[in-house]
Design a protein around this motif. Structure first.
Motif, mmCIF file in Angstrom:
data_model
loop_
_atom_site.group_PDB
_atom_site.id
_atom_site.type_symbol
_atom_site.label_atom_id
_atom_site.label_comp_id
_atom_site.label_asym_id
_atom_site.label_seq_id
_atom_site.Cartn_x
_atom_site.Cartn_y
_atom_site.Cartn_z
ATOM 1 N N GLU A 157 32.531 34.491 41.105
ATOM 2 C CA GLU A 157 33.822 34.677 40.451
ATOM 3 C C GLU A 157 34.774 35.338 41.440
ATOM 4 N N THR A 159 39.333 35.550 42.799
ATOM 5 C CA THR A 159 40.727 35.309 42.436
ATOM 6 C C THR A 159 41.553 34.906 43.645
ATOM 7 N N SER A 162 47.465 33.613 40.830
ATOM 8 C CA SER A 162 47.724 32.703 39.713
ATOM 9 C C SER A 162 48.150 31.325 40.193
ATOM 10 N N ALA A 167 43.403 27.465 42.408
ATOM 11 C CA ALA A 167 42.390 27.713 41.380
ATOM 12 C C ALA A 167 41.604 26.444 41.090
ATOM 13 N N HIS A 177 37.294 30.765 38.999
ATOM 14 C CA HIS A 177 38.538 31.440 39.351
ATOM 15 C C HIS A 177 39.049 32.248 38.168
ATOM 16 N N ARG A 178 39.435 33.499 38.436
ATOM 17 C CA ARG A 178 40.055 34.335 37.413
ATOM 18 C C ARG A 178 41.510 34.616 37.821
ATOM 19 N N ASN A 179 42.437 34.203 36.987
ATOM 20 C CA ASN A 179 43.839 34.484 37.254
ATOM 21 C C ASN A 179 44.099 35.977 37.200
ATOM 22 N N THR A 180 44.934 36.443 38.122
ATOM 23 C CA THR A 180 45.359 37.836 38.128
ATOM 24 C C THR A 180 46.881 37.873 38.205
ATOM 25 N N VAL A 187 39.199 41.474 41.572
ATOM 26 C CA VAL A 187 38.142 40.888 40.749
ATOM 27 C C VAL A 187 36.813 41.234 41.399
ATOM 28 N N PRO A 198 44.472 39.325 45.460
ATOM 29 C CA PRO A 198 45.373 38.236 45.848
ATOM 30 C C PRO A 198 46.403 38.563 46.922
#
Length: 225
Positions: A157, A159, A162, A167, A177-180, A187, A198
């Motif tokens: 996982e 980031t 966004s 992603a 992928h985790r949006n930040t 993350v 990011p």
């Protein structure tokens, strides 16, 4: 910490459009120093993909620059180690600042996305830290390099802020992928000891926010050494 962690800092040259993002690289070294870690800057001894004029943003036809030589602009003269001489076993952790050089010199993610190739020496070096269960910090676009290096082996996982296109590419590579929402965020993938932030994936990020994210990333990396 019972010992002074020794951290490898993988650089991709000097200059955010064709090398390492200078602010991210310097803030990474500052964070490591403030937390009492020692570090070694490392870069491949090879030509950059191309050279970009940082006034116009355009490639310079026929120009050539060496990744290691350019990285020494950040590390200081003679203080950046040739990747060919670096061994993951000599370090407790790996941290990778971003910049387009990561996606152009270390791999071809900037041009091919999920179909990109990674320099074999870079891929082997990055993978060795995961295989050794050593913590890795990846900043800005560097998580895309991690995604390529781990593709078909591990599913982590991470980031990239966004950015929908990035992603989708890392998801295609089998990563999560985790949006930040800002450069201040991190993350943490505990299973893989991977910490991502990011930074200038947000082009308009304040320098202070980039610092906050990088300092948090480095702090979490060092906690796991």
């Amino acid at each position: 910490m019972a010992k002074t962690p020794k951290v490898a800092v993988l650089l991709a040259g000097c200059g955010h459009l064709d090398g390492a993002e200078v602010r991210e690289a310097v803030l990474t070294l500052l964070a490591l120093d403030q937390h009492g870690a020692s570090f070694q800057c490392i870069a491949p001894n090879a030509d950059q993909h191309h050279v970009v004029n940082h006034v116009t943003g355009e490639p310079v036809p026929g120009a050539r620059r060496n990744i290691l030589e350019e990285a020494c602009r950040i590390a200081r003269v003679g203080q950046c180690l040739d990747l060919a001489q670096a061994k993951a076993g000599d370090y407790d952790a790996l941290v990778m600042p971003g910049g387009y050089g990561v996606a152009k010199n270390h791999c071809s993610f900037a041009f091919k996305g999920a179909e990109a190739e990674v320099r074999p020496d870079v891929a082997a070096f990055v993978r060795a830290f995961f295989e050794g269960s050593k913590p890795v910090g990846a900043i800005c676009i560097a998580p895309a390099l991690v995604a390529l290096a781990l593709s078909g082996r591990e599913s982590a996982e991470l980031t990239l802020g966004s950015d929908a296109g990035c992603a989708a590419a890392v998801e295609k590579l089998g990563q999560h992928h985790r949006n930040t929402p800002s450069a201040r965020e991190i993350v943490v993938d505990e299973a893989h000891k991977l910490i991502t932030t990011p930074a200038y994936m947000f082009d308009d990020a304040r320098l202070s926010d980039v610092w906050t994210g990088i300092e948090r990333c480095v702090s979490e990396v060092l906690k796991r050494c």
